[in-house]
Design a protein around this motif. Structure first.
Motif, short mmCIF file in Angstrom:
data_model
loop_
_atom_site.label_atom_id
_atom_site.label_comp_id
_atom_site.label_asym_id
_atom_site.label_seq_id
_atom_site.Cartn_x
_atom_site.Cartn_y
_atom_site.Cartn_z
N UNK A 67 0.84 -1.21 0.00
CA UNK A 67 0.00 0.00 0.00
C UNK A 67 0.88 1.26 0.00
N UNK A 68 1.95 1.20 0.78
CA UNK A 68 2.78 2.40 0.94
C UNK A 68 3.57 2.72 -0.32
N UNK A 69 4.15 1.70 -0.91
CA UNK A 69 5.09 1.99 -2.00
C UNK A 69 4.87 1.14 -3.25
N UNK A 70 3.82 0.31 -3.25
CA UNK A 70 3.57 -0.50 -4.43
C UNK A 70 4.58 -1.61 -4.62
N UNK B 42 5.99 -3.48 -9.98
CA UNK B 42 6.93 -2.36 -10.05
C UNK B 42 6.74 -1.52 -11.31
N UNK B 43 6.22 -2.14 -12.36
CA UNK B 43 6.06 -1.39 -13.62
C UNK B 43 4.95 -0.34 -13.51
N UNK B 49 10.28 7.32 -9.22
CA UNK B 49 10.71 6.41 -8.16
C UNK B 49 11.82 5.47 -8.63
N UNK B 50 12.03 5.43 -9.92
CA UNK B 50 13.02 4.50 -10.46
C UNK B 50 14.45 5.00 -10.22
N UNK B 51 15.31 4.11 -9.77
CA UNK B 51 16.74 4.45 -9.66
C UNK B 51 17.53 3.24 -10.16
N UNK B 63 11.75 -0.93 -17.79
CA UNK B 63 11.06 -2.15 -18.18
C UNK B 63 9.57 -1.93 -18.02
N UNK B 64 8.79 -2.24 -19.06
CA UNK B 64 7.34 -2.14 -18.90
C UNK B 64 6.75 -3.55 -18.69
N UNK B 65 5.43 -3.57 -18.50
CA UNK B 65 4.78 -4.82 -18.11
C UNK B 65 4.95 -5.90 -19.18
N UNK B 66 4.81 -5.51 -20.45
CA UNK B 66 4.92 -6.53 -21.51
C UNK B 66 6.34 -7.09 -21.58
#
Lengths: 148, 285
Positions: A67-70, B42-43, B49-51, B63-66
């Motif tokens: 919930x917090x960060x997915x 994550x996608x 948020x990506x690092x 990277x995407x879902x597909x």
């Protein structure tokens, strides 16, 4: 490479794993890491960033990393909240969390939560773990409604 | 219940080069299946948020879902084919690349997890040191086993050096570790993750942490001892036992699961390593 393939690959693999020894603790990587976990010094009284769901009576509910960060990973969730409080994006994270709660609420999963708060809490970590989980101090960085 | 002879023959089978290849590939298949939902989730996260780390940071790629779906299918498909049908370098190579990209993607969101480093490295080694189908290359088998053992040992050694480099002298007194265990478990509780049920009791035992620090340092910095011949064997069995117990202690005290070493797969090449170049103790090809 013939007969040299084995020793060459082994030497490269070993050198690669040892190479992060030359890096600073701030520059961790993957899959080659300097394994800085468990090395960070934590004072007895320290800050922990997190987010809570709040109901109409002001009662707070602990939210999980998803919930917090997915993400299902606690240390990634902790890093996300901490970074948001440092770089001034706590309100964006708050909206993200509210969005996830809204989506789950539509599936009947989460009930009663009307607000989300992103906070920094100061804890005596041993006392809070072994006795009463009460922060010494607390800063609210962002508050946002679950329903817009 | 399987008898001792069945267990012994099973242990002998998995300590052979092809057995080790199958074990590592099998682990990768299971881990990939279990982690797919995590990598998919994550996608959905915002780009800010990506690092990216490792290979994905070099190419500035996301990277995407597909792509996750395609990489999972490729990794599981090729690794399963290699395990069940043919230990050929081509499918193992594809599996190692797919697994590397997936795990790199999973670690590129603000914090490296350190649970996937060694299997990713091991799979690359296996891919590079698997002979073409139907070719007997005992030299490659021996070097693969040496490389797997050496990289396992090296990761522990690097982690031990990190404790001294980054933790400094203060890390040695035990109090730093005690507070770390308390902090880690409290943070889990505040962020809704399962914490260790015994953490509250453990952190009250001050006396425990100084020996724990020296024990963990001895295991990590002493890891190269596992490669030293002792008679006709290596010191590996003794080191593997204490390293496994170390991971068990981490699981019990911090609810941190390092599955690869706890299953024993991280260490299996060390049990098969040969100190002799004449093949006396060499693994069977």
């Amino acid at each position: 490479m013939g007969n040299s393939r084995g020793p060459v690959v082994a030497a490269i693999a070993l050198a690669a794993v040892l190479w992060p020894l030359a890096r600073s603790p701030q520059s961790d990587g993957f899959p080659l890491s300097n394994y800085p976990m468990f090395t960070q010094q934590r004072p007895a009284v320290t800050s922990i960033q997190t987010a809570y769901g709040v109901d109409r009576d002001g009662n707070e509910t602990i939210l999980d990393p998803q919930k917090i960060a997915g993400t299902s990973e606690i240390i990634q969730a902790a890093a996300v909240v901490e970074r948001s409080t440092v770089d001034g994006t706590a309100h964006l994270l708050c909206e993200e969390i509210a969005g996830r709660l809204r989506r789950d609420a539509s599936e009947g999963v989460v009930g009663g939560i009307v607000d989300v708060v992103v906070v920094t809490e100061i804890h005596d970590v041993v006392l809070s773990l072994t006795a009463e989980r009460a922060p010494i101090d607390r800063t609210e960085h962002a508050r946002c409604p679950v329903l817009p | 219940m399987p008898g001792p002879s069945v267990i012994a023959s099973a242990a002998a089978a998995v300590s052979r080069p092809d057995g080790i290849r199958r074990l590592i590939l099998g682990y990768v298949v299971l881990w990939t299946v279990v982690r797919t939902s995590h990598w998919m989730a994550l996608t959905d996260l915002p780009d800010r948020r990506s690092s990216p780390v490792g290979p994905l940071s070099w190419f500035d790629a996301s990277i995407d879902e597909s792509m996750v779906v395609a990489l999972v299918l490729m990794t599981v498909g090729t690794a399963s084919y290699a395990v069940l049908r043919n230990l050929h370098p081509a499918p193992i190579g594809l599996a190692s690349l797919g697994f590397l990209v997936l795990t790199t993607h999973g670690n590129g969101w603000g914090q490296v997890l350190h649970t996937e480093n060694l299997p990713a490295i091991h799979l690359l080694v296996v891919a590079a040191l698997t002979p073409a189908a139907n070719l007997s290359r005992p030299d490659l088998d021996r070097w693969m086993i040496r490389a797997l053992g050496a990289t396992t040992v090296a990761t522990y050694f690097v982690a031990g050096v990190a404790k001294l480099r980054f933790g400094g002298e203060a890390w040695l007194d035990g109090e730093t570790l005690r507070l770390l265990v308390a902090h880690d478990n409290l943070r889990k509780e505040l962020l809704g993750d399962p914490s260790s049920p015994v953490a509250a009791v453990l952190v009250d035992q001050h006396w425990l942490f100084r020996p724990a620090v020296f024990g963990s340092l001895a295991i990590e910095l002493g890891a190269p001892l596992a490669l030293i011949p002792f008679g006709r064997r290596l010191l590996a069995p003794a080191w593997i036992t204490v390293a496994w117990l170390f991971h068990l202690a981490v699981l019990v005290s911090m609810a941190v699961l390092f599955l690869y070493p706890l299953t024993g797969i991280a260490f299996v090449a060390l049990m098969a390593s040969s100190p002799n170049s004449d093949g006396a103790d060499a693994p069977e090809a």
